[in-house]
Design a protein around this motif. Structure first.
Motif, short mmCIF file in Angstrom:
data_model
loop_
_atom_site.label_atom_id
_atom_site.label_comp_id
_atom_site.label_asym_id
_atom_site.label_seq_id
_atom_site.Cartn_x
_atom_site.Cartn_y
_atom_site.Cartn_z
N GLY A 14 0.81 -1.21 0.00
CA GLY A 14 0.00 0.00 0.00
C GLY A 14 0.85 1.26 0.00
O GLY A 14 1.84 1.35 0.74
N PHE A 15 0.47 2.23 -0.85
CA PHE A 15 1.16 3.52 -0.92
C PHE A 15 0.30 4.62 -0.32
O PHE A 15 -0.93 4.60 -0.42
N PHE A 16 0.98 5.61 0.25
CA PHE A 16 0.36 6.89 0.57
C PHE A 16 1.07 7.95 -0.23
O PHE A 16 2.28 8.14 -0.09
N VAL A 17 0.33 8.64 -1.09
CA VAL A 17 0.91 9.72 -1.89
C VAL A 17 0.87 10.97 -1.02
O VAL A 17 -0.13 11.67 -0.93
N SER A 18 1.98 11.21 -0.36
CA SER A 18 2.09 12.27 0.65
C SER A 18 2.22 13.64 0.02
O SER A 18 3.04 13.84 -0.88
N GLY A 19 1.45 14.59 0.51
CA GLY A 19 1.58 15.95 0.04
C GLY A 19 2.94 16.54 0.38
O GLY A 19 3.53 17.27 -0.42
N PHE A 20 3.46 16.22 1.56
CA PHE A 20 4.78 16.70 1.97
C PHE A 20 5.83 16.19 0.98
O PHE A 20 6.65 16.95 0.47
N GLY A 21 5.81 14.88 0.72
CA GLY A 21 6.79 14.29 -0.18
C GLY A 21 6.65 14.78 -1.60
O GLY A 21 7.65 15.02 -2.30
#
Length: 287
Positions: free
Chosen positions: A37-44
């Motif tokens: 599972g991925f989280f597309v992070s706004g920070f990253g």
């Protein structure tokens, strides 16, 4: 494939579901070897795509294009996308949600911040009036078909945290996130007020929340955990160290046979797995 329902099933499992924050296709390629599972992070994404802090610079077409590339390379991974405040306007938020669902995203996180926005673990956050956020959330929920929606509050005052968490739990949002939770006791309090609604916990190195294992989160009744920046911060340290060593060696590259470091062959083999025609079954989202 119904990506939203697949993520819902994973979140409904007894153990806390981890989603790993990735910031580009290469970090996703490595993360895919360890987690599903991925989280597309706004920070990253803000850091990697623009070289800027997570304070509202992200343009939604860039985020949608990134999600499309991720889904083509990783047809079976969960993909939760941070859409911040929905890019301000409720109509834009609805349009982005529909575009992301068609691109194959599993879910989105919609926050109640107002501009200028901040990282969820930063000071100085401002929040929308609750009714204004609830209307935006309702419109987003009405716009999705299968997409999972996380309702997030960035409230920091204790009474407001409870008030908003309670209100969000009464909506049709799939999951609730109170960002920047500062203690285990507060996780317990939030878990109590959201009732049976799935609960998400955000962990970021150096952030305001406690560092907890998946086993500890499971015991606290947390259903899903996002790790916003482990890949980004690891890359920061590794790149800095590698270039410092290169400078000390007068520009001579290290011998990968001796160090076991990644070279062109290993990197190419990793990336070749992402070519879509190599996937045994091409999966696409049903709309």
């Amino acid at each position: 494939m119904h990506y939203g329902n697949t993520l819902r099933e994973a979140i409904a499992a007894p153990r806390t579901t981890p989603l790993i924050g990735i910031y580009d296709m290469y970090s996703a390629s490595i993360a895919a070897r360890h987690y599903d599972g991925f989280f597309v992070s706004g920070f990253g994404f803000a850091a990697s795509h623009y070289g800027l802090p997570d304070i509202g610079f992200i343009a939604w077409p860039d985020m949608v294009a990134f999600a499309e590339r991720l889904r083509l390379a990783f047809p079976a991974h969960h993909m939760l996308v941070d859409i911040d405040d929905g890019y301000v306007d409720p109509e834009v938020a609805c349009h982005v949600v529909q575009r992301l669902e068609r691109a194959g995203a599993s879910g989105v996180i919609l926050e109640d911040q107002k501009r200028p926005r901040r990282c969820g673990h930063a000071d100085g956050k401002l929040i929308l009036p609750l009714e204004e956020y609830l209307e935006k959330l309702r419109m987003v929920l009405d716009s999705r078909t299968d997409l999972l929606v996380v309702a997030r509050t960035d409230a920091t005052a204790e009474a407001e945290i409870i008030h908003r968490a309670t209100a969000l739990a009464k909506t049709d949002a799939d999951v609730i996130l109170v960002d920047g939770v500062r203690s285990v006791e507060w996780i317990r309090r939030i878990r109590a007020v959201v009732g049976d609604k799935p609960l998400l916990f955000n962990q970021i190195a150096g952030g305001k929340s406690p560092r907890l294992s998946l086993s500890e989160l499971t015991e606290l009744g947390v259903d899903v955990a996002i790790y916003s920046t482990p890949c980004l911060f690891a890359a920061h340290g590794a790149i800095d160290g590698a270039l410092a060593e290169l400078k000390m060696a007068d520009g001579r590259l290290p011998d990968i046979q001796e160090t076991g470091a990644v070279g062109v062959k290993g990197a190419t083999e990793l990336l070749e797995k992402n070519i879509s025609r190599h996937h045994p079954m091409r999966q696409s989202v049903s709309v």
